[in-house]
Each structure stands twice: as structure tokens, then as C-alpha cells.
Motif scaffolding. Structure first.
Motif, PDB file in Angstrom:
ATOM      1  N   VAL A  12       1.011  -1.251  -0.022  1.00  0.00           N
ATOM      2  CA  VAL A  12       0.116   0.015  -0.070  1.00  0.00           C
ATOM      3  C   VAL A  12       0.956   1.309   0.109  1.00  0.00           C
ATOM      4  O   VAL A  12       1.860   1.361   0.916  1.00  0.00           O
ATOM      5  CB  VAL A  12      -0.920   0.057   1.073  1.00  0.00           C
ATOM      6  N   ARG A  13       0.809   1.945  -1.114  1.00  0.00           N
ATOM      7  CA  ARG A  13       1.497   3.233  -1.048  1.00  0.00           C
ATOM      8  C   ARG A  13       0.834   4.559  -0.615  1.00  0.00           C
ATOM      9  O   ARG A  13      -0.237   4.673  -1.045  1.00  0.00           O
ATOM     10  CB  ARG A  13       2.085   3.576  -2.654  1.00  0.00           C
ATOM     11  N   LEU A  14       1.503   5.313   0.178  1.00  0.00           N
ATOM     12  CA  LEU A  14       0.877   6.534   0.700  1.00  0.00           C
ATOM     13  C   LEU A  14       1.814   7.777   0.312  1.00  0.00           C
ATOM     14  O   LEU A  14       3.140   7.319  -0.195  1.00  0.00           O
ATOM     15  CB  LEU A  14       1.038   6.317   2.156  1.00  0.00           C
ATOM     16  N   ARG A  27       9.192  12.519  -2.393  1.00  0.00           N
ATOM     17  CA  ARG A  27       9.615  13.218  -3.613  1.00  0.00           C
ATOM     18  C   ARG A  27       9.815  14.699  -3.322  1.00  0.00           C
ATOM     19  O   ARG A  27       9.316  15.387  -2.657  1.00  0.00           O
ATOM     20  CB  ARG A  27       8.321  13.217  -4.552  1.00  0.00           C
ATOM     21  N   GLY A  28      10.991  15.039  -3.930  1.00  0.00           N
ATOM     22  CA  GLY A  28      11.511  16.426  -3.825  1.00  0.00           C
ATOM     23  C   GLY A  28      11.891  16.715  -2.611  1.00  0.00           C
ATOM     24  O   GLY A  28      12.564  16.342  -1.738  1.00  0.00           O
ATOM     25  N   ARG A  29      11.078  18.149  -2.041  1.00  0.00           N
ATOM     26  CA  ARG A  29      11.354  18.759  -1.047  1.00  0.00           C
ATOM     27  C   ARG A  29      10.601  18.041   0.301  1.00  0.00           C
ATOM     28  O   ARG A  29      10.592  18.372   1.354  1.00  0.00           O
ATOM     29  CB  ARG A  29      10.880  20.246  -1.105  1.00  0.00           C
ATOM     30  N   GLU A  30       9.821  17.267  -0.027  1.00  0.00           N
ATOM     31  CA  GLU A  30       9.069  16.415   0.801  1.00  0.00           C
ATOM     32  C   GLU A  30       9.982  15.558   1.793  1.00  0.00           C
ATOM     33  O   GLU A  30       9.762  15.537   3.016  1.00  0.00           O
ATOM     34  CB  GLU A  30       8.191  15.444   0.339  1.00  0.00           C
ATOM     35  N   LEU A  31      11.389  15.438   1.436  1.00  0.00           N
ATOM     36  CA  LEU A  31      12.285  14.776   2.392  1.00  0.00           C
ATOM     37  C   LEU A  31      12.698  15.783   3.221  1.00  0.00           C
ATOM     38  O   LEU A  31      13.289  15.326   4.246  1.00  0.00           O
ATOM     39  CB  LEU A  31      13.549  14.456   1.467  1.00  0.00           C
ATOM     40  N   ALA A  32      12.599  17.100   3.365  1.00  0.00           N
ATOM     41  CA  ALA A  32      12.838  18.023   4.346  1.00  0.00           C
ATOM     42  C   ALA A  32      12.025  17.908   5.664  1.00  0.00           C
ATOM     43  O   ALA A  32      12.422  18.223   6.638  1.00  0.00           O
ATOM     44  CB  ALA A  32      12.950  19.323   3.805  1.00  0.00           C
ATOM     45  N   HIS A  33      10.684  17.238   5.465  1.00  0.00           N
ATOM     46  CA  HIS A  33       9.916  17.207   6.499  1.00  0.00           C
ATOM     47  C   HIS A  33       9.467  15.776   7.011  1.00  0.00           C
ATOM     48  O   HIS A  33       8.257  15.441   7.191  1.00  0.00           O
ATOM     49  CB  HIS A  33       8.524  18.031   6.070  1.00  0.00           C
ATOM     50  N   PRO A  88       8.678  -2.048  12.405  1.00  0.00           N
ATOM     51  CA  PRO A  88       8.513  -0.959  12.634  1.00  0.00           C
ATOM     52  C   PRO A  88       8.910  -0.035  11.332  1.00  0.00           C
ATOM     53  O   PRO A  88       9.767  -0.562  10.672  1.00  0.00           O
ATOM     54  CB  PRO A  88       9.003  -0.589  13.842  1.00  0.00           C
ATOM     55  N   ALA A  89       8.437   1.121  11.412  1.00  0.00           N
ATOM     56  CA  ALA A  89       8.781   2.199  10.245  1.00  0.00           C
ATOM     57  C   ALA A  89      10.427   2.620  10.193  1.00  0.00           C
ATOM     58  O   ALA A  89      10.810   2.665  11.448  1.00  0.00           O
ATOM     59  CB  ALA A  89       8.199   3.516  10.433  1.00  0.00           C
ATOM     60  N   LYS A  90      10.963   2.124   8.907  1.00  0.00           N
ATOM     61  CA  LYS A  90      12.464   2.261   8.726  1.00  0.00           C
ATOM     62  C   LYS A  90      12.625   3.061   7.407  1.00  0.00           C
ATOM     63  O   LYS A  90      11.634   2.865   6.566  1.00  0.00           O
ATOM     64  CB  LYS A  90      13.031   1.054   8.624  1.00  0.00           C
ATOM     65  N   PHE A  91      13.680   3.988   7.497  1.00  0.00           N
ATOM     66  CA  PHE A  91      13.826   4.675   6.359  1.00  0.00           C
ATOM     67  C   PHE A  91      14.646   3.815   5.320  1.00  0.00           C
ATOM     68  O   PHE A  91      15.698   3.389   5.681  1.00  0.00           O
ATOM     69  CB  PHE A  91      14.466   6.082   6.569  1.00  0.00           C
ATOM     70  N   GLU A  92      14.254   3.947   4.050  1.00  0.00           N
ATOM     71  CA  GLU A  92      15.171   3.085   2.888  1.00  0.00           C
ATOM     72  C   GLU A  92      15.100   4.110   1.717  1.00  0.00           C
ATOM     73  O   GLU A  92      13.854   4.266   0.961  1.00  0.00           O
ATOM     74  CB  GLU A  92      14.637   1.589   2.793  1.00  0.00           C
ATOM     75  N   GLY A  93      16.029   4.689   1.531  1.00  0.00           N
ATOM     76  CA  GLY A  93      16.157   5.457   0.238  1.00  0.00           C
ATOM     77  C   GLY A  93      15.236   6.610   0.327  1.00  0.00           C
ATOM     78  O   GLY A  93      15.553   7.656   1.297  1.00  0.00           O
ATOM     79  N   ARG A  94      14.212   6.968  -0.341  1.00  0.00           N
ATOM     80  CA  ARG A  94      13.551   7.931  -0.572  1.00  0.00           C
ATOM     81  C   ARG A  94      12.221   7.683   0.052  1.00  0.00           C
ATOM     82  O   ARG A  94      11.189   8.592  -0.180  1.00  0.00           O
ATOM     83  CB  ARG A  94      13.022   8.452  -1.937  1.00  0.00           C
ATOM     84  N   SER A  95      11.930   6.468   0.781  1.00  0.00           N
ATOM     85  CA  SER A  95      10.836   6.118   1.399  1.00  0.00           C
ATOM     86  C   SER A  95      10.849   5.467   2.703  1.00  0.00           C
ATOM     87  O   SER A  95      11.653   5.112   3.058  1.00  0.00           O
ATOM     88  CB  SER A  95      10.210   4.872   0.257  1.00  0.00           C
TER      89      SER A  95
END
Length: 164
Positions: free
Chosen positions: A83-85, A118-124, A148-155
Motif C-alpha cells: 500500500v503506497r502513501l 518526492r523532492g522537497r518532501e524529504l525535508a519534512h 516498525p517504520a524504517k527509512f530506506e532511500g526516498r521512502s
């Protein structure tokens, strides 16, 4: 191993009817099998002494294959549904995705929830972790967080599985 491939000095022999004949040399056991026009098959090589059975080898292999096929048939494969958000998802869209994930979970699948930036969303990123927490909260009645939630690349990725 069957017949001449068995090189052990002594083996425990089981007859074709399932009766334990006893411990004897592999040469004598092979003679017994030949007299019965059957094969000598090593069933438990790790035992002391190894266990051999006098049976029809072709029939034995067929039975093993059939049991394996039955076991595969009863096995439930668990798929991973995604499921992509996005970080700026609205509440109604989030509810739709929650219902979709609920459907996947009730069918017995794992759900991979991906929050893509995507783009500037990475700042928040800090502000958007709440979206995944809210997603898990809405499914807490039927699902539990597997990873649990984990950061991988841009997601940011989180896995949910059905409660037992």
C-alpha cells in the motif's frame, strides 16, 4: 541408498511387513531382500546401527513424492501486498488505503506500507512519521506491526501482519 550402495558393516533390518528382523551384516540383509525379490533401502542412516527396510524402492519413492505433494497442497503461501502513501495524503484517501490493507490482511497476506517522498518532501520527514503511526492505529484491531517504520532511500517502510 539402496541395495549395493549400502556399505555399512552392520544394519538393523526391518521386514516388508514392518517387523524388526534384527541386526545383521549388510550382505546378509541384501540376500534376504533378493530372496523376497525386493530392495534393501536405508531409511535412517544417522542411527546406530543404520536402519534398512526391505521394500519395493519404486513404490517407496512414489509414496514419498505423494506425501510431499500433499504437504505442499496444505501449505498456505503468504504474499506481501503493498500500500503506497504520500506525505500529503488526505484523511479520506488514508481511510481508503486502510480499508484496502484491511482486505489484504483478512485474506492472510502481509501488508507493506510505503510512504514515498518526492523532492522537497524529504525535508519534512519527522512530521510525516505520524501518518504511518495513524495507519497502524486504524488497523490495530486486526493487525500488528511486524517491522516498525524504517527509512530506506526516498521512502519509509513498515510491515503489518494479521493478529493471531
Amino acid at each position: 541408498m539402496i541395495n549395493e550402495q549400502i556399505r555399512d558393516r552392520e544394519v538393523r533390518v526391518i521386514g516388508e511387513d514392518g517387523q524388526v528382523i534384527g541386526i545383521m551384516s549388510s550382505r546378509d540383509a541384501l540376500k534376504l531382500a533378493k530372496e523376497a525379490e525386493l530392495d534393501l533401502v536405508k531409511i535412517a542412516p544417522q542411527a546406530k546401527p543404520p536402519v534398512c527396510k526391505i521394500i519395493d524402492y519404486g513404490k517407496y519413492r512414489y509414496e514419498l513424492a505423494r506425501k510431499e505433494k500433499e504437504a505442499r497442497k496444505k501449505q498456505k503461501t503468504m504474499e506481501i501486498k503493498e500500500v503506497r502513501l504520500s506525505p500529503n495524503i488526505d484523511t479520506n484517501d488514508l481511510n481508503t488505503k486502510v480499508n484496502q490493507a484491511r482486505k489484504f490482511l483478512t485474506h492472510g497476506d502481509k501488508v507493506k506500507v510505503t510512504l514515498r517522498f518526492r523532492g522537497r518532501e524529504l525535508a519534512h520527514v519527522e512530521q510525516t512519521k505520524g501518518i504511518l503511526d495513524e495507519f497502524a492505529e486504524k488497523l490495530s484491531d486486526i493487525a500488528v506491526i511486524d517491522k516498525p517504520a524504517k527509512f530506506e532511500g526516498r521512502s519509509m517502510i513498515m510491515f503489518l501482519t494479521e493478529k493471531r
